[in-house]
Design a protein around this motif. Structure first.
Motif, PDB file in Angstrom:
ATOM      1  N   PRO A   1       2.594  10.201  -2.128  1.00 38.76           N
ATOM      2  CA  PRO A   1       3.795  10.435  -1.315  1.00 38.76           C
ATOM      3  C   PRO A   1       4.557   9.147  -1.024  1.00 38.76           C
ATOM      4  N   GLN A   2       3.819   8.057  -0.824  1.00 35.78           N
ATOM      5  CA  GLN A   2       4.485   6.784  -0.537  1.00 35.78           C
ATOM      6  C   GLN A   2       5.359   6.338  -1.714  1.00 35.78           C
TER       7      GLN A   2
ATOM      8  N   ALA B   1       2.829  14.857   5.021  1.00 41.73           N
ATOM      9  CA  ALA B   1       3.328  14.770   6.394  1.00 41.73           C
ATOM     10  C   ALA B   1       3.102  13.372   6.969  1.00 41.73           C
ATOM     11  N   GLN B   2       1.951  12.787   6.670  1.00 40.46           N
ATOM     12  CA  GLN B   2       1.649  11.443   7.171  1.00 40.46           C
ATOM     13  C   GLN B   2       2.622  10.417   6.598  1.00 40.46           C
ATOM     14  N   ALA B   3       2.880  10.523   5.307  1.00 42.42           N
ATOM     15  CA  ALA B   3       3.821   9.592   4.673  1.00 42.42           C
ATOM     16  C   ALA B   3       5.223   9.753   5.237  1.00 42.42           C
ATOM     17  N   MET B   4       5.622  10.986   5.508  1.00 40.12           N
ATOM     18  CA  MET B   4       6.928  11.223   6.111  1.00 40.12           C
ATOM     19  C   MET B   4       7.020  10.546   7.472  1.00 40.12           C
ATOM     20  N   SER B   5       5.958  10.650   8.261  1.00 38.07           N
ATOM     21  CA  SER B   5       5.944  10.025   9.591  1.00 38.07           C
ATOM     22  C   SER B   5       6.020   8.509   9.485  1.00 38.07           C
ATOM     23  N   GLU B   6       5.293   7.959   8.517  1.00 39.46           N
ATOM     24  CA  GLU B   6       5.254   6.504   8.359  1.00 39.46           C
ATOM     25  C   GLU B   6       6.560   5.948   7.795  1.00 39.46           C
TER      26      GLU B   6
ATOM     27  N   THR C   1       7.662  14.796  12.292  1.00 40.80           N
ATOM     28  CA  THR C   1       7.481  13.578  11.500  1.00 40.80           C
ATOM     29  C   THR C   1       8.419  12.448  11.927  1.00 40.80           C
ATOM     30  N   GLY C   2       9.335  12.722  12.837  1.00 38.23           N
ATOM     31  CA  GLY C   2      10.278  11.698  13.275  1.00 38.23           C
ATOM     32  C   GLY C   2      11.533  11.621  12.438  1.00 38.23           C
ATOM     33  N   LEU C   3      11.621  12.438  11.397  1.00 38.00           N
ATOM     34  CA  LEU C   3      12.810  12.431  10.545  1.00 38.00           C
ATOM     35  C   LEU C   3      14.048  12.854  11.332  1.00 38.00           C
ATOM     36  N   ALA C   4      13.863  13.823  12.223  1.00 38.54           N
ATOM     37  CA  ALA C   4      15.001  14.311  13.013  1.00 38.54           C
ATOM     38  C   ALA C   4      15.515  13.265  13.988  1.00 38.54           C
ATOM     39  N   ASP C   5      14.669  12.317  14.400  1.00 39.66           N
ATOM     40  CA  ASP C   5      15.120  11.260  15.305  1.00 39.66           C
ATOM     41  C   ASP C   5      16.260  10.457  14.684  1.00 39.66           C
ATOM     42  N   ILE C   6      16.322  10.433  13.363  1.00 40.77           N
ATOM     43  CA  ILE C   6      17.344   9.677  12.657  1.00 40.77           C
ATOM     44  C   ILE C   6      18.473  10.586  12.171  1.00 40.77           C
TER      45      ILE C   6
END
Length: 475
Positions: free
Chosen positions: A161-162, A191-196, A232-237
């Motif tokens: 994923p990375q 999901a982990q890679a998306m979060s990172e 995953t934090g994607l929505a924060d951006i």
């Protein structure tokens, strides 16, 4: 149509042009495979709107091979190795094998042509899209277990994923989109890679993000896609107003969970869409996005009142401004922005109808203010009821039934959707003997207000009303 051989789902078929093009390329000495979404959709029982192919032929060789068979071709994607073809009513895209890499700081891909089908497949976004159907033999090439993942309803990447998300960060948005469209769960490592790596989405253009967001919202399971973006934090951006709803916590439970409420409203709005012949055909992005965003003004307007109550005064107006700003940042067109923000601003207008009798004037204003968004506003307002109190829900539902009946009755009498003043600008100038200017606008507004309050009147009566108004103004 061409039926596929044993090993594919029963009833799976492809257009004749797919086999024909495979034979054309084979005769010219080139490999050709149907690839990506069309192959995936064969196993899902869906008809893919796109026909994408990959080949060992260069762009020039693609044009040469298809000459005499295709009715037309275009090479706008030549720099990326893609040639478009048209055969009858079918549009096809053929792309040279690629081994693509991205500059970590750039929005644009660095394109390198590959030498094999396997090299091409490993650079694709997800295993379910990294399958190919060799033509014209119909041999399935699935080196990364795409069929297995479809059966397991899991979304994984061919490479790590990375590596995948570093090559193209937009693939993180696509993961959320496929969760919505196909009902797939992302694998834990994805999901982990998306979060990172969520912050990598910042280098992607707003236009590309917008396309994926629209597809996500219009999917069969938009809640799943939004949840994944938020978790995953994607929505924060991409859409920070939505995760802000989740952070609007209330440890004393003095108001409902606004984030979960908004997702429920979104789901209920989807359920109220119509078929193609209805007023709001599914999937309707404007209705769905307004449902998701309708309460985004609440974090900025929350107030704790004396006695423990919580208020969100004017969150509709604040939310409309926030929604407009976000949609402008995502490069939506002006008409879509207007429609969505109008619904957000009006979504509270109905409340109070059940507590007090609305005059015909109030009903007219409701319809006039809604304008061309009335049918969507009906559905958004009904969707906004998520209370578990059955008596309260039934009361609100009955009240809105009554409002819609009132609208229908008045519409039969007055053509509400076309409300105009009793006299137009030309008539006003003629009656008052004036030239174009601000006074005409004031008179027009007076007559429109009178129409709203009292309904239509005959032209003779309107002339008297206008003259009386003019006299009161000292004219």
């Amino acid at each position: 149509m061409v039926s596929l051989p044993h090993g594919f789902p029963d009833g799976a078929w492809l257009p004749d042009v797919v086999v024909e093009l495979g034979e054309v390329f084979a005769a010219a000495g080139f490999e050709l495979s149907l690839v990506g979404g069309p192959v995936r959709d064969l196993f899902l029982g869906r008809t893919s709107p796109d026909l994408d192919f990959t080949t060992d032929a260069t762009p020039d060789q693609i044009i040469q091979a298809a000459a005499g068979w295709a009715d037309a071709h275009w090479d706008i994607g030549r720099a990326f190795g893609t040639i478009g073809l048209r055969k009858g009513k079918q549009t096809l895209e053929v792309t040279t094998y690629r081994a693509e890499a991205y500059d970590p700081a750039s929005r644009k891909p660095e394109v390198r042509f590959g030498e094999s089908l396997e090299e091409d497949l490993v650079r694709r976004d997800f295993t379910v899209n990294a399958m190919a159907l060799k033509l014209p033999s119909f041999e399935l090439v699935d080196p990364h277990g795409g069929v297995r993942d479809l059966v397991a309803k899991q979304l994984r990447t061919p490479a790590t994923p990375q590596e995948s998300f570093s090559d193209d960060p937009l693939r993180m948005m696509r993961a959320a989109r496929f969760a919505s469209q196909l009902g797939l769960d992302v694998a834990p490592e994805v999901a982990q890679a998306m979060s990172e790596m969520a912050s990598r989405i910042e280098i992607v253009s707003a236009e590309r993000i917008q396309v994926e967001l629209v597809k996500l919202i219009c999917g069969d399971h938009p809640r799943a896609g939004i949840d994944l973006m938020v978790d995953t934090g994607l929505a924060d951006i991409v859409l920070p107003e939505v995760p802000a709803l989740k952070r609007l916590d209330d440890e004393h439970a003095r108001h409902k969970d606004v984030y979960q409420h908004s997702l429920k409203v979104l789901e209920q709005a989807c359920d109220l869409e119509t078929d193609d012949d209805g007023p709001v055909p599914a999937p309707d992005f404007i209705l769905r996005f307004a449902a998701l965003m309708h309460d985004v003004g609440k974090p900025k307007t929350r107030r704790f009142e004396p006695g423990g109550a919580v208020s969100f005064r004017h969150h509709d107006v604040v939310g409309a401004k926030m929604t407009r700003k976000r949609m402008q940042a995502l490069k939506f067109d002006k008409e879509t922005i207007r429609a969505v923000t109008h619904l957000v601003e009006l979504h509270m207008r109905f409340y109070g109808y059940g507590e007090q009798e609305w005059t015909d004037s109030a009903v007219r204003r409701y319809v006039t203010d809604a304008g061309d968004q009335l049918q969507r506003l009906h559905r958004l307002t009904r969707s906004d009821v998520t209370t578990r109190n059955k008596r309260k829900a039934a009361r609100l539902d009955h009240a809105y039934d009554d409002l819609e009946n009132r609208i229908a009755e008045l519409a039969e009498k007055e053509e509400l959707a076309k409300i105009r003043p009793h006299l137009d600008g030309e008539q006003i100038m003629q009656v008052l003997g004036i030239s174009p200017g601000p006074l005409v606008g004031r008179a027009y507004k007076f007559l429109l207000e009178h129409r709203m309050e009292h309904g239509p009147v005959a032209e003779e009566e309107a002339v008297v009303l206008l003259k009386d108004w003019a006299a009161e103004q000292g004219l």
